[in-house]
Design a protein around this motif. Sequence first.
Motif, mmCIF file in Angstrom:
data_model
loop_
_atom_site.group_PDB
_atom_site.id
_atom_site.type_symbol
_atom_site.label_atom_id
_atom_site.label_comp_id
_atom_site.label_asym_id
_atom_site.label_seq_id
_atom_site.Cartn_x
_atom_site.Cartn_y
_atom_site.Cartn_z
ATOM 1 N N GLY A 178 0.818 -1.206 0.000
ATOM 2 C CA GLY A 178 0.000 0.000 0.000
ATOM 3 C C GLY A 178 0.854 1.260 0.000
ATOM 4 N N THR A 179 0.377 2.304 0.668
ATOM 5 C CA THR A 179 1.111 3.578 0.695
ATOM 6 C C THR A 179 2.408 3.481 1.491
ATOM 7 O OG1 THR A 179 -0.319 4.254 2.543
ATOM 8 C CG2 THR A 179 -0.907 5.044 0.345
ATOM 9 N N LEU A 180 2.527 2.477 2.376
ATOM 10 C CA LEU A 180 3.794 2.286 3.093
ATOM 11 C C LEU A 180 4.909 1.930 2.118
ATOM 12 C CD1 LEU A 180 4.772 2.281 6.105
ATOM 13 C CD2 LEU A 180 4.627 -0.204 5.990
ATOM 14 N N ALA A 181 4.568 1.217 1.041
ATOM 15 C CA ALA A 181 5.558 0.840 0.033
ATOM 16 C C ALA A 181 6.008 2.036 -0.798
ATOM 17 C CB ALA A 181 4.987 -0.242 -0.877
ATOM 18 N N ASP A 182 5.256 3.132 -0.769
ATOM 19 C CA ASP A 182 5.685 4.340 -1.476
ATOM 20 C C ASP A 182 6.861 5.005 -0.776
ATOM 21 O OD1 ASP A 182 3.703 3.963 -3.333
ATOM 22 O OD2 ASP A 182 2.286 5.354 -2.387
ATOM 23 N N ARG A 183 7.088 4.648 0.490
ATOM 24 C CA ARG A 183 8.164 5.286 1.247
ATOM 25 C C ARG A 183 9.392 4.397 1.405
ATOM 26 N NH1 ARG A 183 5.886 9.627 5.572
ATOM 27 N NH2 ARG A 183 3.851 10.051 4.625
ATOM 28 N N TRP A 184 9.181 3.091 1.636
ATOM 29 C CA TRP A 184 10.322 2.229 1.942
ATOM 30 C C TRP A 184 10.314 0.945 1.124
ATOM 31 C CZ3 TRP A 184 7.726 4.438 6.274
ATOM 32 C CH2 TRP A 184 8.463 5.420 6.944
ATOM 33 N N MET A 185 11.508 0.353 1.068
ATOM 34 C CA MET A 185 11.688 -0.974 0.501
ATOM 35 C C MET A 185 11.637 -1.993 1.637
ATOM 36 S SD MET A 185 12.013 -0.218 -2.686
ATOM 37 C CE MET A 185 12.724 -1.652 -3.496
ATOM 38 N N ALA A 186 11.775 -3.270 1.294
ATOM 39 C CA ALA A 186 11.697 -4.343 2.284
ATOM 40 C C ALA A 186 12.858 -4.267 3.275
ATOM 41 C CB ALA A 186 11.703 -5.692 1.581
ATOM 42 N N THR A 187 12.633 -4.854 4.448
ATOM 43 C CA THR A 187 13.642 -4.861 5.484
ATOM 44 C C THR A 187 13.589 -6.184 6.237
ATOM 45 O OG1 THR A 187 14.553 -3.584 7.339
ATOM 46 C CG2 THR A 187 12.169 -3.891 7.295
ATOM 47 N N SER A 188 14.520 -6.389 7.174
ATOM 48 C CA SER A 188 14.547 -7.603 7.980
ATOM 49 C C SER A 188 14.132 -7.297 9.413
ATOM 50 C CB SER A 188 15.946 -8.232 7.969
ATOM 51 O OG SER A 188 16.899 -7.323 8.506
ATOM 52 N N GLY A 189 13.746 -8.333 10.136
ATOM 53 C CA GLY A 189 13.338 -8.178 11.522
ATOM 54 C C GLY A 189 13.628 -9.441 12.302
ATOM 55 N N THR A 190 13.496 -9.356 13.621
ATOM 56 C CA THR A 190 13.752 -10.483 14.516
ATOM 57 C C THR A 190 12.611 -10.619 15.501
ATOM 58 O OG1 THR A 190 16.142 -10.129 14.381
ATOM 59 C CG2 THR A 190 15.359 -11.456 16.219
ATOM 60 N N SER A 191 12.241 -11.862 15.818
ATOM 61 C CA SER A 191 11.195 -12.098 16.812
ATOM 62 C C SER A 191 11.536 -13.324 17.645
ATOM 63 C CB SER A 191 9.826 -12.283 16.135
ATOM 64 O OG SER A 191 9.836 -13.411 15.284
ATOM 65 N N MET A 192 10.962 -13.370 18.853
ATOM 66 C CA MET A 192 11.109 -14.521 19.736
ATOM 67 C C MET A 192 9.756 -14.801 20.364
ATOM 68 S SD MET A 192 13.661 -15.181 22.984
ATOM 69 C CE MET A 192 12.528 -14.756 24.300
ATOM 70 N N TYR A 193 9.408 -16.079 20.504
ATOM 71 C CA TYR A 193 8.114 -16.403 21.071
ATOM 72 C C TYR A 193 8.224 -17.558 22.053
ATOM 73 C CZ TYR A 193 7.942 -20.225 17.641
ATOM 74 O OH TYR A 193 8.227 -21.335 16.898
ATOM 75 N N LEU A 194 7.238 -17.640 22.937
ATOM 76 C CA LEU A 194 7.115 -18.719 23.906
ATOM 77 C C LEU A 194 5.648 -19.079 23.987
ATOM 78 C CD1 LEU A 194 8.585 -20.451 26.068
ATOM 79 C CD2 LEU A 194 8.002 -18.673 27.727
ATOM 80 N N GLY A 195 5.329 -20.377 23.859
ATOM 81 C CA GLY A 195 3.929 -20.783 23.846
ATOM 82 C C GLY A 195 3.700 -22.099 24.546
ATOM 83 N N VAL A 196 2.426 -22.468 24.670
ATOM 84 C CA VAL A 196 2.037 -23.719 25.301
ATOM 85 C C VAL A 196 0.922 -24.354 24.476
ATOM 86 C CG1 VAL A 196 0.446 -22.491 26.837
ATOM 87 C CG2 VAL A 196 1.183 -24.805 27.420
ATOM 88 N N GLN A 197 1.037 -25.651 24.228
ATOM 89 C CA GLN A 197 0.007 -26.380 23.496
ATOM 90 C C GLN A 197 -1.111 -26.733 24.465
ATOM 91 O OE1 GLN A 197 1.431 -29.683 21.196
ATOM 92 N NE2 GLN A 197 -0.621 -30.443 20.741
#
Length: 240
Positions: free
Chosen positions: A42-61
């Motif tokens: 969308g309009t966010l793509a008019d300003r920037w190109m792709a980038t990288s990110g990092t995430s960490m998660y913890l869960g329970v089944q």
Amino acid sequence: MKIKIKLVFFLLLLVFANGSFTPAQSGKYRAGIEESWLMPSGTLADRWMATSGTSMYLGVQTSSRWTWGGKVEIFKFSKLNTDKHQVINNQTIDNVGYAFKVPISNVKQTLNVAGISLNAKYNVLRSQLFEANVDLGFGVYNWKYKRSACDSLAYDAVVNGVSHHYLVFGSVIENSQSDWSGGFTLGLELCVKPVDPVAITVSGNYKNIVGELWPALIYNMENVSTFQIIELRGGVRINF
């Protein structure tokens, strides 16, 4: 980089704490670290190109189908879309109209995002070596936008062998915004389990953060009403 090293070390500790790599050792808890490739839409793509990110998660089944957990993530948009990062300057030379595209090369923009979310994974397919999950998340994101100041914008144009110098605009002050916004993600996750309790995960998601960036008409920048992002993730998950 130090944060990523610590997260990987944390996951390794979980693996060794589990003892042997046998199916019987798998538990109901999940911990993982992922790297993302985030492509603005969308309009966010008019300003920037792709980038990288990092995430960490913890869960329970919590059942045979559902896994619930929390996630923290960070990413930053800083590489500008140069095809859009320009203004159109109209001039009349010898009674002929010209529209010159002028790059805004001396103006920098960044968008830093950090978020925490509640995530639910619904299993749709599972075997001993493979599983597929629908991934849904809701969270809050703190974002900070900054645009640098601009002393002036000028350019030279050569028409019919004659050089012309034009000033588009003078000094423009810097601008910044920051806020907390809600957001959600929706996608599909695929997991390959080469050796228990380790799983390799890949996923594709649509992410929407309900933030707003004000327009800057002098730079030909439209308002950004939501941060729409297509996200590709890959990582390592530990069951314990």
